[in-house]
Scaffold this active site. Structure first.
Site, PDB file in Angstrom:
ATOM      1  CG  ASN A   1      -1.824   1.134   1.360  1.00  0.00           C
ATOM      2  OD1 ASN A   1      -1.776   2.063   0.546  1.00  0.00           O
ATOM      3  ND2 ASN A   1      -2.682   1.115   2.368  1.00  0.00           N
TER       4      ASN A   1
ATOM      5  NE  ARG B   1      -6.222   1.690   0.169  1.00  0.00           N
ATOM      6  CZ  ARG B   1      -6.232   2.774   0.900  1.00  0.00           C
ATOM      7  NH1 ARG B   1      -5.144   3.172   1.522  1.00  0.00           N
ATOM      8  NH2 ARG B   1      -7.333   3.478   1.011  1.00  0.00           N
TER       9      ARG B   1
ATOM     10  CG  HIS C   1     -12.961   3.781   3.592  1.00  0.00           C
ATOM     11  ND1 HIS C   1     -13.666   4.791   4.228  1.00  0.00           N
ATOM     12  CD2 HIS C   1     -11.652   4.023   3.847  1.00  0.00           C
ATOM     13  CE1 HIS C   1     -12.822   5.607   4.819  1.00  0.00           C
ATOM     14  NE2 HIS C   1     -11.591   5.177   4.608  1.00  0.00           N
TER      15      HIS C   1
ATOM     16  NE  ARG D   1      -9.870  12.995   3.969  1.00  0.00           N
ATOM     17  CZ  ARG D   1      -9.810  11.667   3.916  1.00  0.00           C
ATOM     18  NH1 ARG D   1     -10.905  10.939   4.034  1.00  0.00           N
ATOM     19  NH2 ARG D   1      -8.661  11.071   3.715  1.00  0.00           N
TER      20      ARG D   1
ATOM     21  CD  GLU E   1      -8.974  -1.018   4.326  1.00  0.00           C
ATOM     22  OE1 GLU E   1      -8.548  -0.729   5.465  1.00  0.00           O
ATOM     23  OE2 GLU E   1      -9.235  -0.178   3.464  1.00  0.00           O
TER      24      GLU E   1
END
Ligand code: ADP
Length: 398
Positions: free
Chosen positions: A7, A91, A180, A241, A384
Site C-alpha cells: 500500500n 492497494r 474504503h 476533513r 483490507e
C-alpha cells in the site's frame, strides 16, 4: 503461496507478507519519509520485535528494494529468497468507472490506472509507482491491483449522480465513486455470515469510522450507496476533513480567507473535521479526554460526528427499505465504545437495541446488540490487507 501486499502512499509504503495456507501474517512493516530527510523502515517479523532501519530512501523503487532486503535478511528476514513471493497485491485508490473488480496488472490496464490520476492526484501516482517498482524488482512475479472504489461500482445512477449538469458527468467523470470499498466489502460479507444468511438475502449498513470515515448501504451483497463521493472529502465530518457542506460555502470562504484552489483543498482536507471544531485534535481519544474534562467544543465535535453517522444510517435504511445489521469497523468503530453507543441511541424505532455490556469491547468480532434486537449490531475488525491477498491469490489462479 505467499503474497506480498503493498500500500503505497506519497511518502510511505505499508506492507504485509501473508501465507495463504492459513492466512497468517508472516511479516509486516512500514517505510516512512520517502524522498525526505529521516527515511526509515520499520519491519516486524511475526512474533518478534520490531526492527528499525534508518537510511536514505529517495523513491518507491528504493523503498521496495529495502523492504525485500528486510524480508530475506538472515537475521530478521522471514523467507530465504524473493522467489518465495508468489504474487504481489497492490492497494490502488481509484478505479474510476473502468474497474469494478480487482485485476491482474498488464501494461495496458496499468496505463488506464495511471490515466485516472486526475481523480486522485495525491494517491494514484504513488500507487502506480509502487506497481512499477515491484515490476522492476520482481519482473516474473504477477501483480494484482485492488481498488478502493471497485466495490461501489454497483451503485445505481440515482445514487451516484450529483445534481450538476449531465454533460459534466460525461466530460469529466463528475459522479460519486465512494472509497474504503475493500473494507466495506469485507465486513459486509462477515456480517452476512454472522447473520447466517446468503449475502443476497441481507441488507447491511457498514460504518467504517477511522481517521477517514464512510458509511455504505450494502443491499444483497452489493454497495447501493455510500457517503464518500467524487473524493474522500464527502460524507460525515472526519478527523481533519469537513465532510459534506453547502457547496456555496467554498467560494465564500476562499474569498474571505484569501485562499487559492490548493489552499482551499488543504483547508477542507487537513484543517477541518473534528480537529477544526474542537481546536484540539483529530484523534477521538484526545477528544474524549478533553470532553470528560468539560471541554465543550470537543464534546460538540464528538456529538456532531455521532449525529452525522446516525443520519446516514437512517437514510440508508430508507434507501434499502430496511436493515438487518449495522456494522462498526476501523479505528474509531472498533475501539470507541462511547461513539458506538451514541450512534445507536435513538435508533430503537428502527429495531436497533444496543446491549451496553456487550458493547464494552474493543477490536474483536462481537455481536453488540441485545439478543432480541431486530436489527443486529456487530463490531467487525476490518482487514483490507487480507482481502487484497485473497483477491491476488484468486486472480493468480493458484
Ligand atoms: P485510518 O483512516 O488512518 O486508517 P484508523 O482506521 O486506523 O485510521 O483510525 C484511526 C483513528 O481511530 C484514530 O485517529 C483515533 O481517533 C481512533 N481510535 C483508535 N483507538 C481508539 C480508542 N481506543 N478509542 C477511541 N478512538 C480510537
Amino acid at each position: 503461496m505467499k503474497i506480498f501486499v503493498v500500500n503505497c502512499g506519497s511518502s510511505s509504503i505499508k506492507y504485509q507478507l501473508i501465507n495463504m495456507e492459513d492466512e497468517s501474517v508472516i511479516a509486516k512493516g512500514l517505510v516512512e519519509r520517502i524522498g525526505i530527510d529521516g527515511s526509515v523502515l520499520t519491519h516486524t517479523p511475526a512474533g518478534k520485535d520490531k526492527v528499525r532501519m534508518e537510511s536514505e530512501i529517495p523513491d518507491h523503487v528504493d523503498g521496495i528494494k529495502k523492504v525485500l532486503a528486510a524480508l530475506v535478511d538472515p537475521n530478521h528476514g522471514v523467507i530465504k529468497s524473493m522467489d518465495e513471493i508468489d504474487a504481489v497485491g497492490h492497494r490502488v485508490v481509484h478505479g474510476g468507472e473502468v474497474f469494478s473488480e480487482s485485476v491482474l496488472v498488464t501494461e495496458e490496464n496499468l496505463k488506464q490506472i495511471e490515466a485516472l490520476s486526475d481523480m486522485a492526484p495525491l494517491h494514484q501516482p504513488p500507487n502506480v509507482a509502487g506497481i512499477r517498482a515491484c515490476q522492476k524488482l520482481m519482473p516474473n512475479t504477477p501483480q494484482v491491483a485492488v481498488f478502493d472504489t471497485a466495490f461501489h461500482q454497483t451503485m445505481p445512477p440515482v445514487a451516484f449522480m450529483y445534481g450538476v449538469k449531465y454533460e459534466e458527468y460525461k466530460k469529466y467523470g463528475i459522479r460519486k465513486y465512494g472509497f474504503h470499498g475493500t473494507s466495506h466489502r469485507y465486513v459486509a460479507a462477515c456480517a452476512a455470515e454472522l447473520l447466517g444468511k446468503k449475502p443476497e438475502d441481507t441488507k447491511i449498513i457498514t460504518c467504517h469510522l477511522g481517521n477517514g470515515s464512510s458509511i455504505t448501504a450494502v443491499d444483497g451483497g452489493k454497495s447501493v450507496d455510500t457517503s464518500m463521493g467524487f473524493t474522500p472529502l464527502d460524507g460525515v465530518l472526519m478527523g481533519t476533513r469537513c465532510g459534506s457542506i453547502d457547496p456555496a460555502i467554498v467560494p465564500i470562504l476562499m474569498q474571505k480567507k484569501g485562499l487559492d484552489n490548493a489552499g482551499m483543498d488543504k483547508y477542507m482536507n487537513k484543517e477541518c473535521g473534528v480537529l477544526g471544531i474542537s481546536g484540539i485534535s483529530s484523534d477521538f481519544r484526545d477528544l474524549e479526554d478533553a470532553a470528560n474534562k468539560g471541554d465543550e467544543k470537543a464534546q460538540l465535535a464528538l456529538d456532531m460526528f455521532c449525529y452525522q453517522v446516525k443520519r446516514y444510517i437512517g437514510a440508508y435504511a430508507a434507501a434499502m427499505g430496511g436493515v438487518d445489521a449495522i456494522v462498526f469497523t476501523a479505528g474509531v468503530g472498533e475501539n470507541d465504545i462511547g461513539t458506538r453507543a451514541k450512534v445507536c441511541k435513538g435508533l430503537e424505532f428502527l429495531g436497533v437495541e444496543l446491549d451496553a455490556e456487550r458493547n464494552n469491547v474493543r477490536g474483536k468480532v462481537t455481536e453488540i446488540s441485545k439478543a432480541d434486537s431486530k436489527v443486529k449490531v456487530f463490531l467487525i475488525p476490518t482487514n483490507e490487507e487480507l482481502v487484497i491477498a485473497r483477491d491476488t491469490n484468486r486472480l493468480c489462479g493458484k
